[in-house]
Design a protein around this motif. Structure first.
Motif, PDB file in Angstrom:
ATOM      1  N   ASN A   1       0.846  -0.968  -0.001  1.00 16.32           N
ATOM      2  CA  ASN A   1       0.415   0.265   0.783  1.00 16.32           C
ATOM      3  C   ASN A   1       0.560   1.340   0.295  1.00 16.32           C
ATOM      4  O   ASN A   1       1.877   1.467   0.441  1.00 16.32           O
ATOM      5  CB  ASN A   1      -0.714   0.100   0.723  1.00 16.32           C
ATOM      6  CG  ASN A   1      -1.880  -0.977   1.633  1.00 16.32           C
ATOM      7  OD1 ASN A   1      -2.800  -1.435   0.619  1.00 16.32           O
ATOM      8  ND2 ASN A   1      -1.848  -1.819   2.725  1.00 16.32           N
ATOM      9  N   TRP A   2       0.250   1.974  -0.655  1.00 19.64           N
ATOM     10  CA  TRP A   2       1.020   3.310  -0.675  1.00 19.64           C
ATOM     11  C   TRP A   2       0.976   4.278   0.363  1.00 19.64           C
ATOM     12  O   TRP A   2      -0.547   4.451   1.713  1.00 19.64           O
ATOM     13  CB  TRP A   2      -0.003   4.178  -1.700  1.00 19.64           C
ATOM     14  CG  TRP A   2       0.664   4.138  -3.139  1.00 19.64           C
ATOM     15  CD1 TRP A   2      -0.019   3.615  -3.926  1.00 19.64           C
ATOM     16  CD2 TRP A   2       2.293   4.540  -3.551  1.00 19.64           C
ATOM     17  NE1 TRP A   2      -0.282   3.162  -5.110  1.00 19.64           N
ATOM     18  CE2 TRP A   2       1.721   4.064  -5.632  1.00 19.64           C
ATOM     19  CE3 TRP A   2       3.349   4.852  -3.399  1.00 19.64           C
ATOM     20  CZ2 TRP A   2       2.731   3.899  -5.571  1.00 19.64           C
ATOM     21  CZ3 TRP A   2       4.587   4.901  -4.590  1.00 19.64           C
ATOM     22  CH2 TRP A   2       3.740   4.390  -5.903  1.00 19.64           C
ATOM     23  N   ARG A   3       1.663   5.159   1.333  1.00 21.33           N
ATOM     24  CA  ARG A   3       1.957   5.453   2.101  1.00 21.33           C
ATOM     25  C   ARG A   3       1.821   6.912   2.053  1.00 21.33           C
ATOM     26  O   ARG A   3       2.017   7.949   3.003  1.00 21.33           O
ATOM     27  CB  ARG A   3       2.817   5.300   3.124  1.00 21.33           C
ATOM     28  CG  ARG A   3       2.557   3.832   3.956  1.00 21.33           C
ATOM     29  CD  ARG A   3       3.339   3.843   5.237  1.00 21.33           C
ATOM     30  NE  ARG A   3       3.046   4.365   5.613  1.00 21.33           N
ATOM     31  CZ  ARG A   3       3.940   5.801   6.806  1.00 21.33           C
ATOM     32  NH1 ARG A   3       5.792   6.017   5.907  1.00 21.33           N
ATOM     33  NH2 ARG A   3       4.034   6.312   7.085  1.00 21.33           N
ATOM     34  N   LEU A   4       1.885   7.635   0.588  1.00 22.11           N
ATOM     35  CA  LEU A   4       2.119   9.003   0.382  1.00 22.11           C
ATOM     36  C   LEU A   4       0.720  10.619   1.154  1.00 22.11           C
ATOM     37  O   LEU A   4       1.287  11.422   1.820  1.00 22.11           O
ATOM     38  CB  LEU A   4       2.076   9.917  -1.345  1.00 22.11           C
ATOM     39  CG  LEU A   4       1.633  11.023  -1.545  1.00 22.11           C
ATOM     40  CD1 LEU A   4       3.085  11.491  -0.895  1.00 22.11           C
ATOM     41  CD2 LEU A   4       1.342  10.972  -2.865  1.00 22.11           C
TER      42      LEU A   4
ATOM     43  N   ILE B   1      -1.860   8.257  -6.545  1.00 23.19           N
ATOM     44  CA  ILE B   1      -1.092   7.255  -5.530  1.00 23.19           C
ATOM     45  C   ILE B   1      -1.451   8.710  -4.124  1.00 23.19           C
ATOM     46  O   ILE B   1      -1.778   6.600  -3.200  1.00 23.19           O
ATOM     47  CB  ILE B   1       0.249   8.033  -5.605  1.00 23.19           C
ATOM     48  CG1 ILE B   1       0.584   6.992  -6.317  1.00 23.19           C
ATOM     49  CG2 ILE B   1       1.064   7.811  -4.094  1.00 23.19           C
ATOM     50  CD1 ILE B   1       2.162   8.453  -7.528  1.00 23.19           C
TER      51      ILE B   1
ATOM     52  N   GLY C   1      -4.436   6.091  -2.644  1.00 27.30           N
ATOM     53  CA  GLY C   1      -4.561   4.542  -2.549  1.00 27.30           C
ATOM     54  C   GLY C   1      -4.826   3.759  -3.327  1.00 27.30           C
ATOM     55  O   GLY C   1      -5.178   1.873  -4.018  1.00 27.30           O
TER      56      GLY C   1
ATOM     57  N   ALA D   1       3.416   2.062 -10.388  1.00 27.12           N
ATOM     58  CA  ALA D   1       4.411   3.011 -10.624  1.00 27.12           C
ATOM     59  C   ALA D   1       5.644   2.682 -10.900  1.00 27.12           C
ATOM     60  O   ALA D   1       6.204   1.506 -10.633  1.00 27.12           O
ATOM     61  CB  ALA D   1       4.715   3.788  -9.042  1.00 27.12           C
TER      62      ALA D   1
ATOM     63  N   LEU E   1       9.180   6.631  -8.026  1.00 24.52           N
ATOM     64  CA  LEU E   1       9.726   6.403  -7.143  1.00 24.52           C
ATOM     65  C   LEU E   1      10.954   7.800  -6.523  1.00 24.52           C
ATOM     66  O   LEU E   1      10.773   7.960  -5.412  1.00 24.52           O
ATOM     67  CB  LEU E   1       9.572   4.865  -7.375  1.00 24.52           C
ATOM     68  CG  LEU E   1       8.820   4.122  -7.058  1.00 24.52           C
ATOM     69  CD1 LEU E   1       9.065   2.281  -6.908  1.00 24.52           C
ATOM     70  CD2 LEU E   1       7.804   4.111  -5.869  1.00 24.52           C
TER      71      LEU E   1
ATOM     72  N   LEU F   1       7.713   5.310   1.058  1.00 26.15           N
ATOM     73  CA  LEU F   1       6.257   5.758   0.773  1.00 26.15           C
ATOM     74  C   LEU F   1       4.807   3.991   0.988  1.00 26.15           C
ATOM     75  O   LEU F   1       4.493   4.510  -0.004  1.00 26.15           O
ATOM     76  CB  LEU F   1       7.012   5.819  -0.954  1.00 26.15           C
ATOM     77  CG  LEU F   1       7.648   7.205  -1.139  1.00 26.15           C
ATOM     78  CD1 LEU F   1       8.102   6.668  -2.683  1.00 26.15           C
ATOM     79  CD2 LEU F   1       6.541   8.005  -1.310  1.00 26.15           C
ATOM     80  N   LEU F   2       5.621   2.984   1.097  1.00 25.66           N
ATOM     81  CA  LEU F   2       4.831   1.868   0.978  1.00 25.66           C
ATOM     82  C   LEU F   2       5.403   1.086   1.784  1.00 25.66           C
ATOM     83  O   LEU F   2       6.669   1.530   2.603  1.00 25.66           O
ATOM     84  CB  LEU F   2       5.915   1.014  -0.682  1.00 25.66           C
ATOM     85  CG  LEU F   2       5.995   1.717  -1.648  1.00 25.66           C
ATOM     86  CD1 LEU F   2       7.067   0.728  -2.300  1.00 25.66           C
ATOM     87  CD2 LEU F   2       4.856   1.783  -2.219  1.00 25.66           C
TER      88      LEU F   2
END
Length: 86
Positions: free
Chosen positions: A11-14, A47, A50, A55, A60, A74-75
């Motif tokens: 999962n994305w953490r942006l 992003i 989610g 990408a 990245l 980021l992930l």
């Protein structure tokens, strides 16, 4: 007991990273991130919410450089779940 395995998830953490920046008094909007990174806004929006499933390394790299983080920041990986059948 028989068990089933659910798919592994990355999962994305942006959004979390942007929220953390804001709490530190260093807010950055997706628009600003887009301008600084050269990544188009719709891609960043996907992003951040989610829903982006892919990408490339260039994306990245750009995010890491602008945000001053490592790829692992980021992930997030959620391991497979094993559930009993029955």
């Amino acid at each position: 007991l028989m068990r089933i395995r659910r798919g592994m998830s990355v999962n994305w953490r942006l959004r979390d990273l942007l929220d953390e920046r804001a709490r530190r008094g260093e807010p950055m909007s997706l628009s600003e991130l887009s301008r600084r990174s050269g990544i188009n806004y719709p891609s960043l929006h996907a992003i951040a919410k989610g829903s982006a499933e892919r990408a490339d390394l260039r994306t990245l790299d750009r995010l890491c450089r602008v945000l001053g983080v490592e790829v692992g920041d980021l992930l997030a990986h959620t391991p497979d779940l094993e559930l009993p059948l029955g």
